[in-house]
Design a protein around this motif. Structure first.
Motif, PDB file in Angstrom:
ATOM      1  N   THR A 391      14.340  -0.673  -4.409  1.00 30.46           N
ATOM      2  CA  THR A 391      12.899  -0.754  -4.647  1.00 30.46           C
ATOM      3  C   THR A 391      12.527  -0.011  -5.928  1.00 30.46           C
ATOM      4  OG1 THR A 391      12.381  -0.920  -2.289  1.00 30.46           O
ATOM      5  CG2 THR A 391      10.622  -0.165  -3.743  1.00 30.46           C
ATOM      6  N   ALA A 436       4.314  -4.943  -3.758  1.00 37.89           N
ATOM      7  CA  ALA A 436       3.616  -4.210  -2.690  1.00 37.89           C
ATOM      8  C   ALA A 436       2.831  -3.079  -3.339  1.00 37.89           C
ATOM      9  CB  ALA A 436       4.596  -3.671  -1.664  1.00 37.89           C
ATOM     10  N   SER A 464      -1.581   0.077   2.737  1.00 36.49           N
ATOM     11  CA  SER A 464      -0.417  -0.633   2.215  1.00 36.49           C
ATOM     12  C   SER A 464      -0.661  -2.136   2.290  1.00 36.49           C
ATOM     13  CB  SER A 464       0.847  -0.265   2.993  1.00 36.49           C
ATOM     14  OG  SER A 464       0.717  -0.598   4.358  1.00 36.49           O
ATOM     15  N   ASN A 466       1.422  -5.673   1.296  1.00 30.19           N
ATOM     16  CA  ASN A 466       2.664  -6.318   0.903  1.00 30.19           C
ATOM     17  C   ASN A 466       2.401  -7.799   0.716  1.00 30.19           C
ATOM     18  OD1 ASN A 466       5.353  -7.427   0.849  1.00 30.19           O
ATOM     19  ND2 ASN A 466       6.072  -5.534   1.809  1.00 30.19           N
ATOM     20  N   LYS A 473      -0.500  -5.942   6.846  1.00 26.43           N
ATOM     21  CA  LYS A 473      -1.347  -5.277   5.854  1.00 26.43           C
ATOM     22  C   LYS A 473      -2.161  -4.237   6.606  1.00 26.43           C
ATOM     23  CE  LYS A 473      -0.176  -9.132   3.579  1.00 26.43           C
ATOM     24  NZ  LYS A 473       0.823 -10.076   4.133  1.00 26.43           N
TER      25      LYS A 473
END
Length: 577
Positions: A391, A436, A464, A466, A473
């Protein structure tokens, strides 16, 4: 210097202040092992921070002189989602070290017993003889959990030894065996969204060597080498099929770091390399006449990194962090080379006020035991999160911390993190990267008006998003409020209530599709305890979720869950001999 100061803050409920003090101490002197241990004990207050916590613990161990402090097996391993505080050991204050080091043998024992079949014990035997110290520990904990198939069991065995070859050179070695097994324990908002047949078994064998050499009072070298055998197995069955997966990884890593400090400038220079081999075996068995499906993938993991952090202490109480790191990462079909700039500023316009700013980039790489000796923070902003390997994230933050008086503290912080998460398309040698976004905010106010009374109030915001349509979400507000009472004869009581407000888009178990949902609720926890005279131990009786509150919640940090939708009463006893 070996006292776990971070645990005192944690016992008071002042974790955010502890983090601020720890960051400041590490930036002033990166070779201060007490500051690294301070941070390790304080990171438990932040979600998804196991890498940061374990890495600070490793750096503290590498830099420490020989001592008689117990090496607690649980602190060196990630928990299999045991409820926070419901294990035989936690991060509350249980410091029993002597005022002066001397040759002796010490025994530290802890135990827990409670509802839902909750049992656990930890036994640690330590010794100090001249230039040689050792620690042998064992932990066992089990619980049936709060619902069907939410059972957890873990066993950890640990041996640690350290030799002071001279006043400049020390060598240490550690062996950890960890075995755990659990059912489907994650909270996914919908209470019915779990599998009654899922099981996961995890076995790790970790071997570590460490070296610390102080060339001068301004110049230090630390080296850390790991080898680990990792095996994870998962089984699940649904109507008409049985899913089985086995993941085996054998890997080794070595890291070296040189620290040079002067009155104005500190340099941290390091490099590392990790290599490993992974075998992933997946089988899906269907009811006849369908043929079973199976795949077996073998891959090699390679990662090299190097970094330089420069901490410049300017006049007018300004500390500037400038640095960069390079990652050369190869895992499965992901091959990525990346440069990561780092910049941060910490300014004290007044002795009671700290203002922090930072912006940096990081690549989440493979780590053995979730540990690295690379700095975990820039100007007090955490770098390493428990993300997927590979990531790529960029984080920007601003924070202010202020001491209103000798007994009143407060602060604010807001950060944004933008990520590109690699996803492997099964059956194809192809990787796609999904975007994200994460927004984190927190505020705190701590008050200690008397030696026998402390109060705390905090606010956490976590959002958050994505881009993956199959990922939830989530937006979460959390407001913990705490009140602690302490009596001079060792009695203490704690009451903590937390308001939760969560909304988002979650998977609905009935329809099988993602649906909007929200819930607001209060959770209350209480503790009664007694510190046994002459530092012999601590006895506590604790209740989680006093009013047996049922709720809908998607857990933000599945490794370290904070609450569960069922009352839990348990007692803990720690004794030191």
């Amino acid at each position: 210097r070996s006292v776990s100061l971070g645990r005192i803050y944690g016992d008071l409920g002042f974790q955010q202040s502890a983090l601020v003090e720890g960051w400041k101490s590490v930036n002033i002197d990166p070779t201060n092992y007490s500051a690294h241990r301070f941070l390790a004990d304080s990171y438990a207050a932040l979600p998804r921070s196991e890498i940061a916590r374990l890495s600070e613990l490793l750096q503290a161990q590498l830099l420490q002189p020989i001592n008689n402090n117990p090496v607690q097996p649980r602190l060196g391993e990630s928990s299999p989602a045991i409820l926070s505080g419901a294990g035989p050991v936690d991060t509350s204050f249980n410091e029993f070290s002597q005022l002066f080091n001397r040759d002796r043998v010490q025994l530290l024992t802890s135990g827990i017993a409670g509802e839902n079949g909750t049992l656990g014990e930890e036994v640690i035997l330590t010794g100090l003889y001249g230039r040689y110290s050792w620690s042998i520990g064992q932990l066992h904990q089990v619980t049936d959990g709060f619902r069907e198939n939410a059972d957890i069991g873990q066993d950890i065995y640990n041996i640690f030894t350290q030799i002071s070859v001279s006043h400049k050179l020390s060598i240490q070695g550690e062996v950890r065996f960890s075995d755990s097994e659990n059912g489907d324990i994650d909270l996914r908002f919908d209470p019915d969204n779990f599998s009654p047949t899922f099981t996961k078994e995890l076995n790790t064998r970790t071997y570590r060597l460490g070296l610390h050499h102080a060339f001068t009072t301004h110049s230090d070298l630390i080296i850390s080498a790991f080898h680990q055998d990792f095996k994870e197995g998962q089984d699940d069955s649904t109507s008409g099929s049985i899913f089985t997966a086995e993941d085996q990884v054998e890997g080794s890593s070595i890291e070296a770091q040189y620290l040079y400090k002067t009155g104005l400038v500190n340099f941290i220079i390091g490099t590392g390399h990790l290599s490993g081999d992974e075998i992933l075996d997946i089988t899906v068995t269907f009811e006849p006449p369908e043929e079973p499906f199976s795949t077996k993938d073998k891959s090699t993991i390679r990662h090299s990194n190097l970094y330089l952090y420069t901490l410049i202490n300017f006049p007018l109480n300004v500390t500037l962090t400038i640095g960069g790191s390079g990652d050369f990462f190869e895992e499965l079909t992901l091959d990525k080379d990346q440069f990561n700039p780092k910049i941060g500023v910490s300014w004290n316009p007044a002795p009671s006020t700290t203002i922090r700013l930072a912006g940096f980039r990081i690549l989440k790489r493979s780590l053995i035991s979730n540990q690295t000796i690379e700095p975990t923070q820039v100007a007090g902003f955490q770098q390493f999160f428990d993300d997927s390997d590979g990531t790529d994230s960029k984080r920007y933050g601003i924070g202010i911390d202020h001491k209103f008086s000798s007994d009143l503290f407060g602060g604010l912080e807001y950060t944004k993190r933008d990520m590109e998460i690699p996803l492997i398309i099964q059956g194809q040698d192809e990787i796609i990267e999904e975007e994200a976004r994460e927004r984190l905010g927190r505020a705190y106010l701590y008050w200690a008006p008397f030696t026998w009374l402390v109060a705390s109030g905090e606010y956490f915001y976590d959002r958050s998003i994505n881009e993956d349509p199959s990922a939830p979400k989530i937006k979460t507000h959390r407001v913990p409020l705490g009140l602690n009472l302490y009596h001079q004869y060792g009695f203490f009581a704690k009451l903590k209530t937390t308001y939760w407000d969560q909304e988002g888009i979650f998977l609905d178990s009935a329809s099988g599709s993602f649906e909007p949902g929200e819930d607001q609720f209060w959770i209350a926890d209480a503790t009664l305890g007694f510190r046994i005279p002459k530092r012999l131990g601590i006895l506590t009786i604790e209740t989680k979720n006093i009013f047996d509150q049922r709720f809908h919640l998607h857990e933000l940090d599945p490794i370290n869950p904070l609450i569960q939708p069922e009352r839990l009463i348990f007692a803990k006893l720690t004794l030191s001999f």
